[in-house]
Motif scaffolding. Structure first.
Motif, PDB file in Angstrom:
ATOM      1  N   THR A 112      -1.483   1.699 -52.627  1.00 45.82           N
ATOM      2  CA  THR A 112      -2.846   1.987 -52.524  1.00 45.82           C
ATOM      3  C   THR A 112      -3.629   0.740 -51.957  1.00 45.82           C
ATOM      4  O   THR A 112      -4.611   0.855 -51.311  1.00 45.82           O
ATOM      5  N   LEU A 113      -3.141  -0.556 -52.237  1.00 44.90           N
ATOM      6  CA  LEU A 113      -3.842  -1.631 -51.585  1.00 44.90           C
ATOM      7  C   LEU A 113      -3.717  -1.691 -50.377  1.00 44.90           C
ATOM      8  O   LEU A 113      -4.364  -2.338 -49.465  1.00 44.90           O
ATOM      9  N   TYR A 114      -2.410  -1.400 -49.524  1.00 45.56           N
ATOM     10  CA  TYR A 114      -1.971  -1.451 -48.407  1.00 45.56           C
ATOM     11  C   TYR A 114      -1.415  -0.225 -47.591  1.00 45.56           C
ATOM     12  O   TYR A 114      -0.499   0.260 -47.899  1.00 45.56           O
ATOM     13  N   GLN A 115      -2.584   0.297 -47.133  1.00 43.54           N
ATOM     14  CA  GLN A 115      -2.459   1.884 -46.896  1.00 43.54           C
ATOM     15  C   GLN A 115      -1.857   2.090 -45.436  1.00 43.54           C
ATOM     16  O   GLN A 115      -1.927   3.155 -45.088  1.00 43.54           O
ATOM     17  N   SER A 116      -1.448   1.215 -44.583  1.00 40.83           N
ATOM     18  CA  SER A 116      -1.410   1.400 -43.063  1.00 40.83           C
ATOM     19  C   SER A 116       0.016   2.220 -43.024  1.00 40.83           C
ATOM     20  O   SER A 116       0.135   2.954 -42.165  1.00 40.83           O
ATOM     21  N   GLU A 117       0.873   2.332 -43.957  1.00 43.92           N
ATOM     22  CA  GLU A 117       1.868   2.994 -43.574  1.00 43.92           C
ATOM     23  C   GLU A 117       2.348   4.291 -44.693  1.00 43.92           C
ATOM     24  O   GLU A 117       3.206   4.687 -44.797  1.00 43.92           O
ATOM     25  N   GLY A 118       1.105   4.531 -45.512  1.00 41.32           N
ATOM     26  CA  GLY A 118       1.200   5.765 -46.156  1.00 41.32           C
ATOM     27  C   GLY A 118       2.167   5.581 -47.517  1.00 41.32           C
ATOM     28  O   GLY A 118       2.109   4.430 -48.029  1.00 41.32           O
ATOM     29  N   GLY A 119       2.573   6.710 -47.662  1.00 42.13           N
ATOM     30  CA  GLY A 119       3.616   6.451 -49.156  1.00 42.13           C
ATOM     31  C   GLY A 119       3.037   7.512 -50.143  1.00 42.13           C
ATOM     32  O   GLY A 119       1.671   8.074 -50.235  1.00 42.13           O
ATOM     33  N   ILE A 120       3.689   7.916 -51.034  1.00 38.93           N
ATOM     34  CA  ILE A 120       3.494   8.687 -52.255  1.00 38.93           C
ATOM     35  C   ILE A 120       2.394   8.188 -52.729  1.00 38.93           C
ATOM     36  O   ILE A 120       1.433   9.072 -53.577  1.00 38.93           O
ATOM     37  N   GLY A 121       2.182   6.737 -53.186  1.00 37.41           N
ATOM     38  CA  GLY A 121       1.362   6.269 -53.829  1.00 37.41           C
ATOM     39  C   GLY A 121      -0.175   6.600 -53.318  1.00 37.41           C
ATOM     40  O   GLY A 121      -1.346   6.821 -53.907  1.00 37.41           O
ATOM     41  N   LEU A 122      -0.253   6.373 -51.991  1.00 41.69           N
ATOM     42  CA  LEU A 122      -1.728   6.629 -51.217  1.00 41.69           C
ATOM     43  C   LEU A 122      -1.875   7.946 -51.542  1.00 41.69           C
ATOM     44  O   LEU A 122      -3.241   8.430 -51.608  1.00 41.69           O
ATOM     45  N   LEU A 123      -0.972   8.897 -51.336  1.00 39.11           N
ATOM     46  CA  LEU A 123      -1.338  10.248 -51.405  1.00 39.11           C
ATOM     47  C   LEU A 123      -1.741  10.767 -52.702  1.00 39.11           C
ATOM     48  O   LEU A 123      -2.718  11.380 -53.053  1.00 39.11           O
ATOM     49  N   LEU A 124      -1.118  10.121 -53.638  1.00 39.89           N
ATOM     50  CA  LEU A 124      -1.600  10.153 -55.320  1.00 39.89           C
ATOM     51  C   LEU A 124      -3.117   9.629 -55.382  1.00 39.89           C
ATOM     52  O   LEU A 124      -3.817  10.242 -56.090  1.00 39.89           O
ATOM     53  N   TYR A 125      -3.457   8.392 -54.873  1.00 43.60           N
ATOM     54  CA  TYR A 125      -4.704   7.853 -54.883  1.00 43.60           C
ATOM     55  C   TYR A 125      -5.753   8.907 -54.443  1.00 43.60           C
ATOM     56  O   TYR A 125      -6.681   8.915 -54.972  1.00 43.60           O
ATOM     57  N   LYS A 126      -5.492   9.452 -53.296  1.00 40.46           N
ATOM     58  CA  LYS A 126      -6.295  10.393 -52.535  1.00 40.46           C
ATOM     59  C   LYS A 126      -6.484  11.635 -53.491  1.00 40.46           C
ATOM     60  O   LYS A 126      -7.713  11.930 -53.650  1.00 40.46           O
ATOM     61  N   GLN A 127      -5.589  12.094 -54.026  1.00 40.58           N
ATOM     62  CA  GLN A 127      -5.760  13.414 -55.039  1.00 40.58           C
ATOM     63  C   GLN A 127      -6.692  12.867 -56.130  1.00 40.58           C
ATOM     64  O   GLN A 127      -7.550  13.668 -56.580  1.00 40.58           O
ATOM     65  N   ASN A 128      -6.518  11.682 -56.808  1.00 40.27           N
ATOM     66  CA  ASN A 128      -6.996  11.316 -57.840  1.00 40.27           C
ATOM     67  C   ASN A 128      -8.515  10.930 -57.597  1.00 40.27           C
ATOM     68  O   ASN A 128      -9.386  11.174 -58.236  1.00 40.27           O
ATOM     69  N   ARG A 129      -8.628  10.505 -56.581  1.00 38.84           N
ATOM     70  CA  ARG A 129      -9.889   9.960 -56.057  1.00 38.84           C
ATOM     71  C   ARG A 129     -11.043  11.348 -55.847  1.00 38.84           C
ATOM     72  O   ARG A 129     -12.280  11.044 -56.476  1.00 38.84           O
ATOM     73  N   TYR A 130     -10.462  12.147 -55.269  1.00 37.62           N
ATOM     74  CA  TYR A 130     -11.434  13.487 -55.262  1.00 37.62           C
ATOM     75  C   TYR A 130     -11.066  14.301 -56.445  1.00 37.62           C
ATOM     76  O   TYR A 130     -11.470  15.506 -56.274  1.00 37.62           O
ATOM     77  N   LEU A 131     -10.787  14.053 -57.502  1.00 35.86           N
ATOM     78  CA  LEU A 131     -10.243  14.833 -58.724  1.00 35.86           C
ATOM     79  C   LEU A 131      -9.635  15.954 -58.882  1.00 35.86           C
ATOM     80  O   LEU A 131      -9.936  16.813 -59.213  1.00 35.86           O
ATOM     81  N   HIS A 132      -8.677  15.912 -57.602  1.00 32.02           N
ATOM     82  CA  HIS A 132      -7.846  17.070 -57.464  1.00 32.02           C
ATOM     83  C   HIS A 132      -6.718  17.042 -58.633  1.00 32.02           C
ATOM     84  O   HIS A 132      -5.466  16.565 -58.112  1.00 32.02           O
ATOM     85  N   LEU A 133      -6.922  17.392 -59.807  1.00 34.00           N
ATOM     86  CA  LEU A 133      -6.028  17.171 -60.989  1.00 34.00           C
ATOM     87  C   LEU A 133      -4.930  18.185 -60.630  1.00 34.00           C
ATOM     88  O   LEU A 133      -3.503  17.723 -61.178  1.00 34.00           O
ATOM     89  N   ASP A 134      -4.915  19.231 -60.042  1.00 31.77           N
ATOM     90  CA  ASP A 134      -3.678  19.790 -59.758  1.00 31.77           C
ATOM     91  C   ASP A 134      -2.618  19.192 -58.918  1.00 31.77           C
ATOM     92  O   ASP A 134      -1.572  19.179 -58.968  1.00 31.77           O
ATOM     93  N   GLY A 135      -3.413  18.648 -57.763  1.00 26.80           N
ATOM     94  CA  GLY A 135      -2.397  17.736 -56.679  1.00 26.80           C
ATOM     95  C   GLY A 135      -2.042  16.561 -57.352  1.00 26.80           C
ATOM     96  O   GLY A 135      -0.679  16.136 -57.169  1.00 26.80           O
ATOM     97  N   VAL A 136      -2.755  15.979 -58.506  1.00 26.35           N
ATOM     98  CA  VAL A 136      -2.432  14.854 -59.128  1.00 26.35           C
ATOM     99  C   VAL A 136      -0.928  14.894 -59.902  1.00 26.35           C
ATOM    100  O   VAL A 136      -0.027  14.343 -59.955  1.00 26.35           O
ATOM    101  N   LEU A 137      -1.087  16.105 -60.632  1.00 35.02           N
ATOM    102  CA  LEU A 137      -0.054  16.589 -61.692  1.00 35.02           C
ATOM    103  C   LEU A 137       1.282  17.137 -60.702  1.00 35.02           C
ATOM    104  O   LEU A 137       2.412  16.703 -61.203  1.00 35.02           O
ATOM    105  N   ALA A 138       0.878  17.450 -59.602  1.00 32.09           N
ATOM    106  CA  ALA A 138       2.303  17.964 -58.888  1.00 32.09           C
ATOM    107  C   ALA A 138       2.747  17.008 -58.145  1.00 32.09           C
ATOM    108  O   ALA A 138       3.988  16.611 -58.288  1.00 32.09           O
TER     109      ALA A 138
END
Length: 258
Positions: free
Chosen positions: A199-225
């Motif tokens: 999340t802090l260093y987003q240049s290479e992506g990763g599962i953490g960044l994808l989780l952060y984006k889902q959480n940021r936009y309150l996509h709870l189904d995506g977060v849980l998935a």
């Protein structure tokens, strides 16, 4: 069935597998027919998972995180083994002791200093993960070394082995299976931290960044998935470590059973 409720019982693998499957089935049925308002339904999670895989690159992001995690684990394991084995020499024991206490340091401060010293985001992510992995592994590995008894060392000496050879046979080679168990138990630390550093260093992506984006936009189904994917990945890796221990150190199963 009595063996499932008897203290210290050892049920057979088919019985244990059946029990685990039944419990998982009960949890899924409760999720389907008695969903909590706080959590999305099973259908919503499955649809979100499909969307994450097909349109948001979930598998690619998972692979990116996994390669970084394995790289950090490999480097951290080598460093931890070196530091732990050096405790045989009194001169190096303060270093190992200091390393065990460094596990209380927070990542927020570490990322700041490492960002000043290193040039790329990947190096910062890897350094933070390696540091966290190493200090936790040193803690567990030194504990394993400290379980070495005087009788074990004396037995090696009576066989005509020198001090260094006794250390090699009893501590290094004799406890490799326990060291692998320490690595297995602490691998989860990387997965709990990798989401933060990605999340802090987003240049290479990763599962953490994808989780952060889902959480940021309150996509709870995506977060849980994503959380379920991380859980399943961790469980699979955990099983691989157990399998490796059984294959390379079959005597460990006899020790555990006793």
């Amino acid at each position: 069935m009595k063996e499932l409720f008897a203290p210290n019982a050892q049920p057979s693998r088919p019985v244990f597998a059946t029990m685990v499957g039944a419990q998982l089935l009960v949890l899924v049925l409760l999720w389907v027919f008695f969903p909590l308002q706080l959590f999305p339904s099973l259908g919503q999670v499955l649809r979100a998972l499909g969307d994450l895989i097909t349109s948001q690159g979930l598998l690619q992001e998972l692979w990116a995180s996994m390669t970084t995690a394995l790289q950090a684990l490999a480097i951290g394991t080598v460093l931890a083994l070196i530091i732990s084995y050096l405790t045989a020499l009194p001169f190096f024991r303060p270093i190992a002791y200091a390393a065990t206490k460094m596990r209380y340091l927070t990542l927020t401060g570490l990322t700041f200093f490492m960002a000043l010293m290193l040039s790329s985001g990947h190096q910062v992510k890897l350094s933070v993960l390696v540091f966290a992995t190493t200090v936790y592994l040193v803690t567990g590995m030194t504990s394993v070394i400290l379980t070495t008894t005087q009788e074990e060392m004396d037995h090696a000496r009576t066989l005509g082995l020198g001090e260094w050879r006794s250390f090699l046979e009893v501590v290094v080679l004799g406890k490799l299976d326990l060291m692998l168990e320490v690595v297995r138990q602490n691998f989860a630390i990387i997965w709990t931290m990798i989401t933060l550093v990605e999340t802090l260093y987003q240049s290479e992506g990763g599962i953490g960044l994808l989780l952060y984006k889902q959480n940021r936009y309150l996509h709870l189904d995506g977060v849980l998935a994503i959380q379920l994917v991380i859980l399943a990945t961790g469980a699979l890796q955990d099983y691989v470590f157990v399998l490796l221990r059984r294959v390379f150190f079959p005597h460990s199963a006899l020790t555990a059973a006793s």
